[in-house]
Write a protein that holds these residues in place. Structure first.
Motif, PDB file in Angstrom:
ATOM      1  N   THR A  24     -16.476 -64.921  46.097  1.00  0.00           N
ATOM      2  CA  THR A  24     -16.718 -64.962  44.683  1.00  0.00           C
ATOM      3  C   THR A  24     -17.886 -63.743  44.492  1.00  0.00           C
ATOM      4  O   THR A  24     -18.710 -63.415  45.529  1.00  0.00           O
ATOM      5  N   ARG A  56      -7.526 -58.377  40.942  1.00  0.00           N
ATOM      6  CA  ARG A  56      -7.564 -58.853  39.657  1.00  0.00           C
ATOM      7  C   ARG A  56      -8.223 -60.056  39.201  1.00  0.00           C
ATOM      8  O   ARG A  56      -8.627 -60.858  39.739  1.00  0.00           O
ATOM      9  N   ARG A  57      -8.504 -59.891  37.786  1.00  0.00           N
ATOM     10  CA  ARG A  57      -9.521 -61.017  37.182  1.00  0.00           C
ATOM     11  C   ARG A  57      -8.772 -62.111  36.729  1.00  0.00           C
ATOM     12  O   ARG A  57      -8.006 -61.769  35.816  1.00  0.00           O
ATOM     13  N   ASP A  58      -9.023 -63.229  36.956  1.00  0.00           N
ATOM     14  CA  ASP A  58      -8.326 -64.371  36.639  1.00  0.00           C
ATOM     15  C   ASP A  58      -9.282 -65.357  36.258  1.00  0.00           C
ATOM     16  O   ASP A  58      -9.895 -66.362  37.212  1.00  0.00           O
ATOM     17  N   ASN A  59      -9.651 -65.871  35.089  1.00  0.00           N
ATOM     18  CA  ASN A  59     -10.619 -66.750  34.685  1.00  0.00           C
ATOM     19  C   ASN A  59     -11.784 -66.595  35.516  1.00  0.00           C
ATOM     20  O   ASN A  59     -12.238 -67.666  36.212  1.00  0.00           O
ATOM     21  N   ARG A  60     -12.601 -65.521  35.697  1.00  0.00           N
ATOM     22  CA  ARG A  60     -13.762 -65.089  36.248  1.00  0.00           C
ATOM     23  C   ARG A  60     -13.610 -65.149  37.834  1.00  0.00           C
ATOM     24  O   ARG A  60     -14.596 -64.927  38.521  1.00  0.00           O
ATOM     25  N   ARG A  61     -12.346 -65.319  38.305  1.00  0.00           N
ATOM     26  CA  ARG A  61     -12.094 -65.365  39.578  1.00  0.00           C
ATOM     27  C   ARG A  61     -11.631 -64.039  40.036  1.00  0.00           C
ATOM     28  O   ARG A  61     -10.902 -63.337  39.027  1.00  0.00           O
ATOM     29  N   LEU A  62     -12.033 -63.385  41.114  1.00  0.00           N
ATOM     30  CA  LEU A  62     -11.745 -62.104  41.560  1.00  0.00           C
ATOM     31  C   LEU A  62     -10.302 -62.435  42.731  1.00  0.00           C
ATOM     32  O   LEU A  62     -11.030 -62.690  43.853  1.00  0.00           O
ATOM     33  N   ILE A  63      -9.271 -61.799  42.480  1.00  0.00           N
ATOM     34  CA  ILE A  63      -8.120 -61.987  43.568  1.00  0.00           C
ATOM     35  C   ILE A  63      -7.792 -60.690  44.169  1.00  0.00           C
ATOM     36  O   ILE A  63      -7.487 -59.787  43.206  1.00  0.00           O
ATOM     37  N   THR A  65      -6.000 -57.495  45.439  1.00  0.00           N
ATOM     38  CA  THR A  65      -4.729 -56.738  45.319  1.00  0.00           C
ATOM     39  C   THR A  65      -4.446 -56.633  46.804  1.00  0.00           C
ATOM     40  O   THR A  65      -5.440 -56.433  47.868  1.00  0.00           O
TER      41      THR A  65
END
Length: 305
Positions: A24, A56-63, A65
């Motif tokens: 995070t 990738r930003r997804d609901n404040r999560r960093l995924i 690539t």
């Protein structure tokens, strides 16, 4: 101006590797004593510099690539070289005998690494030894730097070189106080410990990740009563009767074996343990002796009792 850009780029790299390791932005920024907004700006700057999307930003999560996954080992390599410069300069200036340098994961030091060093004390009495201990999430960066002799850790580590040499597979068991009624069981299952406080390691540790994956696969879960970041702390809470945790024979501190019992667990959970030698083709006599002792101690500790 160029100096400022290079400094900023190194900080950006540090934020990137910490996000990859900690999972995070909040944890990464806290580790660097930065605000989340400052850490986010540094991460964005790195993406601009590299002209690539790293998360990738997804609901404040960093995924991460796929580009981030491929770049991560190289970022570790760059940072490790920078971190190692002061020590390298000191070695150049020094005329003292260079120590045999071991880097190891925290959880396996007391049960595996220290007994191995003790096993060699008579053979290499005049050889100074330097033992450096790190959490597993920091070892990748350290092992990208070739200025060590042997590295020992749970596998896998997110690095391409050197290649790990597998020491063995350790079975995770339930660590529970010998005074607890469940310590007399030959095997424990999720339903047996449903009412016992679970002393869990945090979700950055390999044991927690293995346990969570295995439990999810069978549709089971455990309620976390206490959470700690170090196995040694978990084992001492267990020793004092505060619940149970998961451990293997090399992780459990030997001095606790009189008060803590390891009970087999179903479903079976395992962790691979391995070591790294940065230059296998030029392995010294001490490196060879250390590896042989390491295998011997591992076999003794992990044999069925």
């Amino acid at each position: 101006m160029n100096r400022e850009i290079r400094t900023l780029n190194l900080r950006s790299l540090k934020v990137f590797t910490l996000v990859m390791e900690e999972g995070t932005l909040a944890r990464a920024s806290s580790a660097m004593n930065l605000s989340q907004s400052a850490a986010s700006r540094l991460l964005h700057l790195l993406e601009v510099e590299l002209d690539v999307v790293l998360f990738r930003r997804d609901n404040r999560r960093l995924i991460p690539t796929s580009e981030a996954e491929h770049f991560y080992p190289e970022a570790l390599r760059i940072l490790s070289q920078i971190d190692g410069l002061p020590e390298f300069i000191q070695q150049i200036k020094s005329t003292a005998v260079e120590p045999f340098r071991i880097i190891a994961q925290t959880r396996i030091v007391n049960g595996l690494v220290i007994p191995t060093i003790a096993h060699l004390r008579d053979t290499f009495a005049d050889q100074p030894i330097r033992l450096e201990i790190y959490p597993r999430r920091d070892l990748g960066r350290r092992m990208m730097n070739d200025r060590y002799d042997v590295g020992i850790t749970a596998l896998p580590l997110p690095i391409d070189t050197p290649r790990p040499i597998r020491l063995g597979t350790a079975s995770l068991k339930v660590a529970i106080s010998k005074d607890h009624p469940l310590s007399h069981f030959s095997v424990l299952r999720p339903e047996d410990v449903a009412e016992v406080p679970y002393v869990a390691l945090d979700d950055t540790t390999v044991i927690r990740q293995v346990a969570d994956r295995k439990l999810a696969a069978i549709g089971a879960s455990l309620n976390v009563a206490h959470e700690v970041s170090l196995g040694s702390a978990a084992y001492r809470l267990v020793q004092r009767g505060l619940g149970f945790t998961f451990a293997d024979q090399i992780a459990l501190d030997p001095e606790l074996e009189a008060e803590v019992r390891l009970v087999d667990w179903e479903p079976r959970m395992e962790i691979d343990i391995g070591y790294f030698i940065p230059n296998p083709s030029s392995k010294s006599g001490l490196s060879q002796a250390f590896v042989e002792a390491l295998h011997s101690i591992y076999t003794q500790r992990c044999s069925d009792k």
